[in-house]
Design a protein around this motif. Structure first.
Motif, PDB file in Angstrom:
ATOM      1  N   GLU A   2       4.882   3.044  -9.928  1.00 44.89           N
ATOM      2  CA  GLU A   2       5.795   3.531  -9.260  1.00 44.89           C
ATOM      3  C   GLU A   2       6.635   2.745 -10.216  1.00 44.89           C
ATOM      4  OE1 GLU A   2       5.011   3.609  -5.621  1.00 44.89           O
ATOM      5  OE2 GLU A   2       3.531   4.797  -5.472  1.00 44.89           O
ATOM      6  N   PHE A  46      13.800  12.242  -0.886  1.00 47.21           N
ATOM      7  CA  PHE A  46      12.527  10.676  -0.736  1.00 47.21           C
ATOM      8  C   PHE A  46      12.006  10.476   0.819  1.00 47.21           C
ATOM      9  CE2 PHE A  46      15.134  10.302  -4.841  1.00 47.21           C
ATOM     10  CZ  PHE A  46      13.953  10.619  -5.596  1.00 47.21           C
ATOM     11  N   PRO A  48       9.711  10.632   3.850  1.00 43.12           N
ATOM     12  CA  PRO A  48       8.069  11.519   4.178  1.00 43.12           C
ATOM     13  C   PRO A  48       8.324  12.664   4.997  1.00 43.12           C
ATOM     14  CG  PRO A  48       9.108   9.103   4.928  1.00 43.12           C
ATOM     15  CD  PRO A  48      10.026   9.477   4.698  1.00 43.12           C
ATOM     16  N   SER A 113       8.042  12.722  -4.511  1.00 36.91           N
ATOM     17  CA  SER A 113       7.102  11.894  -4.825  1.00 36.91           C
ATOM     18  C   SER A 113       7.559  11.086  -5.257  1.00 36.91           C
ATOM     19  CB  SER A 113       5.904  11.977  -5.425  1.00 36.91           C
ATOM     20  OG  SER A 113       6.129  12.058  -6.853  1.00 36.91           O
ATOM     21  N   ALA A 114       6.837   9.365  -5.571  1.00 36.83           N
ATOM     22  CA  ALA A 114       7.269   8.238  -6.189  1.00 36.83           C
ATOM     23  C   ALA A 114       7.233   8.743  -7.453  1.00 36.83           C
ATOM     24  CB  ALA A 114       6.839   7.593  -5.108  1.00 36.83           C
ATOM     25  N   ARG A 187       0.245  16.614   1.465  1.00 40.59           N
ATOM     26  CA  ARG A 187      -0.553  15.336   0.736  1.00 40.59           C
ATOM     27  C   ARG A 187       0.195  16.303   0.143  1.00 40.59           C
ATOM     28  NH1 ARG A 187      -4.781  13.036  -1.733  1.00 40.59           N
ATOM     29  NH2 ARG A 187      -6.488  14.394  -1.043  1.00 40.59           N
ATOM     30  N   GLU A 189      -1.259  15.270  -5.308  1.00 41.96           N
ATOM     31  CA  GLU A 189      -1.581  14.097  -5.531  1.00 41.96           C
ATOM     32  C   GLU A 189      -1.786  14.658  -7.377  1.00 41.96           C
ATOM     33  OE1 GLU A 189      -5.254  12.559  -4.963  1.00 41.96           O
ATOM     34  OE2 GLU A 189      -6.620  14.810  -4.876  1.00 41.96           O
ATOM     35  N   GLU A 200       0.632  10.302  -5.680  1.00 43.54           N
ATOM     36  CA  GLU A 200      -0.118  10.449  -4.326  1.00 43.54           C
ATOM     37  C   GLU A 200       1.513  10.432  -3.383  1.00 43.54           C
ATOM     38  OE1 GLU A 200      -2.673   8.299  -2.041  1.00 43.54           O
ATOM     39  OE2 GLU A 200      -3.714   9.974  -1.353  1.00 43.54           O
ATOM     40  N   VAL A 201       1.439  11.289  -2.868  1.00 40.51           N
ATOM     41  CA  VAL A 201       2.721  11.453  -1.566  1.00 40.51           C
ATOM     42  C   VAL A 201       1.909  12.388  -0.256  1.00 40.51           C
ATOM     43  CG1 VAL A 201       3.225  13.657  -2.648  1.00 40.51           C
ATOM     44  CG2 VAL A 201       4.830  12.090  -1.215  1.00 40.51           C
ATOM     45  N   THR A 202       2.886  11.891   0.944  1.00 41.87           N
ATOM     46  CA  THR A 202       2.422  12.588   1.681  1.00 41.87           C
ATOM     47  C   THR A 202       3.559  12.824   2.749  1.00 41.87           C
ATOM     48  OG1 THR A 202       1.946  10.658   3.152  1.00 41.87           O
ATOM     49  CG2 THR A 202      -0.236  11.408   2.518  1.00 41.87           C
ATOM     50  N   TRP A 203       3.791  14.331   3.358  1.00 42.80           N
ATOM     51  CA  TRP A 203       5.078  14.430   3.918  1.00 42.80           C
ATOM     52  C   TRP A 203       4.806  15.757   5.402  1.00 42.80           C
ATOM     53  CZ3 TRP A 203       4.502  16.437  -1.323  1.00 42.80           C
ATOM     54  CH2 TRP A 203       5.088  16.046  -1.526  1.00 42.80           C
TER      55      TRP A 203
END
Ligand code: ZN
Length: 206
Positions: A2, A46, A48, A113-114, A187, A189, A200-203
């Motif tokens: 990342e 950025f 979450p 996401s990153a 989520r 991806e 992968e990212v979650t909020w």
């Protein structure tokens, strides 16, 4: 690996109706040339957490592959973005033939996401991305289903607009868009052909 994106992000160039099934679900015609609109660079987030605006109850997610551009306007980094949209506001703006700014460019309207290094267009075209809300898979996308490919989009954007280093390009959303509610867990991806997960990212929606 990342990577931190370049900041500040000056412009977020977005592409509308770049997946045929999504254009159809909103009963929009398919464009003959790329349909470009802007989100202000200051919409990038950025965090979450996603704070829904207070002035509408109708915010939709649109999960999209995003690239960050280098000083030549070529993709340098790859990540995921949510093109958050005040859908009923956008519908009213469309009906009155007015610009979409209020529907697309509110505070926090572009959660990110990153990001990871962009490799090649061929590799980009082989990727898949998925978006889940409360563990339900709601959107799946693959660049091979884009109406206008990434190189075509970039060429179009560079030839019409003042592109800056660090600008983002959001490449459009596949079908399956829908509303967000406070308490939703999101989520998303990006995976390679062999199912290796790249991003992968979650909020959490507040
Ligand atoms: Zn979008």
């Amino acid at each position: 690996m990342e990577i931190s994106v370049m900041k500040p992000i000056m412009n977020i160039w977005c592409v509308g109706r770049n997946y045929v099934a999504h254009a159809a679900e909103l009963k929009n015609p398919v464009p003959e040339s790329p349909l470009i609109f802007l989100k202000a660079g200051s919409c990038a987030s950025f965090s979450p957490k996603i704070n829904l605006p207070q002035w509408t109850k109708d915010i939709h997610y649109e999960c999209e592959l995003a690239v960050q551009l280098d000083r030549h306007g070529e993709p340098k980094l790859l990540g995921l973005a949510l093109d958050l949209t005040a859908r009923s506001v956008q519908s009213a703006l469309k009906d009155s033939r007015s610009p979409w700014t209020l529907a697309k460019s509110f505070t926090g309207a572009c959660p990110l996401s990153a990001f990871v290094p962009f490799q090649t267009v061929e590799y980009f075209n082989s990727l898949n991305f998925r978006f889940y809300k409360n563990a339900a898979l709601l959107q799946t996308g693959n660049p091979q289903h884009m109406l206008f490919s990434l190189p075509v989009l970039l060429e179009y954007i560079r030839s019409h607009f003042p592109v800056n280093e660090g600008d983002l390009v959001l490449t459009g959303t596949p079908s399956g868009v829908g509303p967000l509610s406070s308490g939703d867990r999101l989520r998303a991806e990006i995976t390679a052909e062999d199912d290796t997960r790249l991003v992968e990212v979650t909020w959490d929606v507040i």
